[in-house]
Design a protein around this motif. Sequence first.
Motif, PDB file in Angstrom:
ATOM      1  N   PHE A 213       0.821  -1.212   0.000  1.00  0.00           N
ATOM      2  CA  PHE A 213       0.000   0.000   0.000  1.00  0.00           C
ATOM      3  C   PHE A 213       0.851   1.257   0.000  1.00  0.00           C
ATOM      4  N   ARG A 214       0.302   2.283  -0.622  1.00  0.00           N
ATOM      5  CA  ARG A 214       0.942   3.587  -0.640  1.00  0.00           C
ATOM      6  C   ARG A 214       0.697   4.286   0.698  1.00  0.00           C
ATOM      7  N   PRO A 215       1.353   5.415   0.952  1.00  0.00           N
ATOM      8  CA  PRO A 215       1.162   6.108   2.233  1.00  0.00           C
ATOM      9  C   PRO A 215      -0.284   6.483   2.545  1.00  0.00           C
ATOM     10  N   ASP A 216      -1.121   6.662   1.498  1.00  0.00           N
ATOM     11  CA  ASP A 216      -2.527   7.032   1.744  1.00  0.00           C
ATOM     12  C   ASP A 216      -3.432   5.803   1.883  1.00  0.00           C
ATOM     13  N   TYR A 217      -2.825   4.599   1.908  1.00  0.00           N
ATOM     14  CA  TYR A 217      -3.540   3.322   2.057  1.00  0.00           C
ATOM     15  C   TYR A 217      -4.274   2.880   0.799  1.00  0.00           C
ATOM     16  N   GLY A 250      -9.218  -3.401  -7.144  1.00  0.00           N
ATOM     17  CA  GLY A 250      -8.113  -3.765  -6.269  1.00  0.00           C
ATOM     18  C   GLY A 250      -8.332  -3.279  -4.846  1.00  0.00           C
ATOM     19  N   GLN A 251      -8.791  -2.031  -4.711  1.00  0.00           N
ATOM     20  CA  GLN A 251      -9.075  -1.504  -3.381  1.00  0.00           C
ATOM     21  C   GLN A 251     -10.239  -2.261  -2.744  1.00  0.00           C
ATOM     22  N   ALA A 252     -11.195  -2.678  -3.574  1.00  0.00           N
ATOM     23  CA  ALA A 252     -12.330  -3.462  -3.072  1.00  0.00           C
ATOM     24  C   ALA A 252     -11.861  -4.807  -2.524  1.00  0.00           C
ATOM     25  N   TRP A 253     -10.980  -5.492  -3.264  1.00  0.00           N
ATOM     26  CA  TRP A 253     -10.433  -6.760  -2.761  1.00  0.00           C
ATOM     27  C   TRP A 253      -9.742  -6.543  -1.419  1.00  0.00           C
ATOM     28  N   ALA A 254      -9.024  -5.450  -1.296  1.00  0.00           N
ATOM     29  CA  ALA A 254      -8.284  -5.176  -0.061  1.00  0.00           C
ATOM     30  C   ALA A 254      -9.236  -4.963   1.115  1.00  0.00           C
ATOM     31  N   ILE A 255     -10.270  -4.170   0.910  1.00  0.00           N
ATOM     32  CA  ILE A 255     -11.242  -3.906   1.977  1.00  0.00           C
ATOM     33  C   ILE A 255     -11.904  -5.200   2.426  1.00  0.00           C
ATOM     34  N   TYR A 256     -12.368  -5.966   1.473  1.00  0.00           N
ATOM     35  CA  TYR A 256     -13.037  -7.225   1.783  1.00  0.00           C
ATOM     36  C   TYR A 256     -12.056  -8.203   2.442  1.00  0.00           C
ATOM     37  N   THR A 278     -10.846   1.329   3.861  1.00  0.00           N
ATOM     38  CA  THR A 278     -12.206   1.765   3.559  1.00  0.00           C
ATOM     39  C   THR A 278     -12.305   3.278   3.500  1.00  0.00           C
ATOM     40  N   ARG A 279     -11.595   3.937   4.412  1.00  0.00           N
ATOM     41  CA  ARG A 279     -11.656   5.394   4.472  1.00  0.00           C
ATOM     42  C   ARG A 279     -11.180   6.038   3.179  1.00  0.00           C
ATOM     43  N   VAL A 280     -10.056   5.567   2.643  1.00  0.00           N
ATOM     44  CA  VAL A 280      -9.550   6.192   1.421  1.00  0.00           C
ATOM     45  C   VAL A 280     -10.494   5.906   0.253  1.00  0.00           C
ATOM     46  N   TYR A 281     -11.098   4.734   0.228  1.00  0.00           N
ATOM     47  CA  TYR A 281     -12.050   4.405  -0.842  1.00  0.00           C
ATOM     48  C   TYR A 281     -13.275   5.314  -0.774  1.00  0.00           C
ATOM     49  N   ASN A 329     -21.206   6.334  14.700  1.00  0.00           N
ATOM     50  CA  ASN A 329     -21.255   7.164  13.490  1.00  0.00           C
ATOM     51  C   ASN A 329     -20.625   6.441  12.303  1.00  0.00           C
ATOM     52  N   LEU A 330     -19.482   5.783  12.560  1.00  0.00           N
ATOM     53  CA  LEU A 330     -18.794   5.052  11.502  1.00  0.00           C
ATOM     54  C   LEU A 330     -19.622   3.848  11.064  1.00  0.00           C
ATOM     55  N   LYS A 331     -20.186   3.153  12.017  1.00  0.00           N
ATOM     56  CA  LYS A 331     -21.044   2.006  11.715  1.00  0.00           C
ATOM     57  C   LYS A 331     -22.222   2.422  10.836  1.00  0.00           C
TER      58      LYS A 331
END
Length: 394
Positions: A213-217, A250-256, A278-281, A329-331
């Motif tokens: 992952f890059r610095p921004d995840y 790719g980001q979706a695979w990572a989150i899951y 998830t946040r960066v997505y 709130n996050l939930k």
Amino acid sequence: MFTKKLIFIALMTFLSFMNMAYSQKNNSFDIKKQLDYCAEQASKTLTVIPNDGTSPRSIPTGSKEWKFVDYKDWTSGFWPGELWYLYEATGDKKWEREADKFSRFLTPLSVSKANDHDLGFQIFNSFGNGYRLTKNTAYKDIILKTADTLATLFNPKVGTIQSWPHNKYGGHNTIIDNMMNLELLFWASKNGGNKKLYDIAVKHAETTMNNHFRPDYSSYHVLIYDYETGKKIKGRTAQGYNDDSMWARGQAWAIYGFTMTYRETKDPKFLDFAHKLTRVYLDKLTTEDLIPYWDFNAPNIPNEPRDASAAAIVSSALIELSSYTKDKNLKNEYLSKSKKMIVELSEHYQSHEVNSAFLLHSTGHKPAGSEIDCSINYADYYYLEALLRLQKLK
């Protein structure tokens, strides 16, 4: 001043009305109707599959004809997986029979040499769902054998499973998709398989978390390591726009994948990482309907293809991630956005009479000119999974 106050009040009233309207729409969303639609579409597909051991993979834009693949294709487990989910949704023995038939076509994978990491997609989505629903011991034997086969690709010097042993990139390559296939190893280690499979899965997740992952995840697609030293050589994004872009699926695979890894390990570092991914997505998701473009950095947005498959994967993952989230709130954010994704896919991305898939507008490998803006079986699989998860939540 009085005019500004009136404008402010009018704006807040409008926003309140829109939130209420969306909430009412969301609450009235008919999950059973969508599941019935999926069953109807799958029934149409069953009538056109040749009786030669193949299964449907994708339908090109403008066509009604499925592209069929044999058991060796990386997507071969999604169609039987869909059939198992339809059996779960309906209890109709028709779906059990069809799911069993198409799953068994994949049996050779359990006794063949591992050619790539996709054995989890192929076997756990098919036989894994089948065993979960039927407890058929023959399925369990196939799952356990396949987990051992997948483990042969693990390189302890690197700390990951090699994804493409035959690949042109050189070195030891690992792709982010591989996170999804760790579920096969976790399950096997807890259901009669070698306990070392658990350690391999954890080590792979840890190595991926530290390097992929890059610095921004945001995630690379491919990480290339030195075979002998395990040193990270470089990151690439083969199916994304370029090596520095955030490829949506790719980001979706990572989150899951990291959400699932937390479920299997209960290690808080994986949960924390899933939140960051998830946040960066979500923060970079600028589309009003929450269905992403195929790459978040594609140069011609908004005139770029969407990827419904990424939305389907993330919508399903967010439902699970919300269940591990204590921050209310996050939930609520995860649940509301997941539901909106599912509603949008249902209302604006379904195939209906266009073809017999569930969804339109997925993008497979745009740089290669492959499966652009079309129907793809893994989009259908995760869409159906998301519907079932939402139904259980309600």
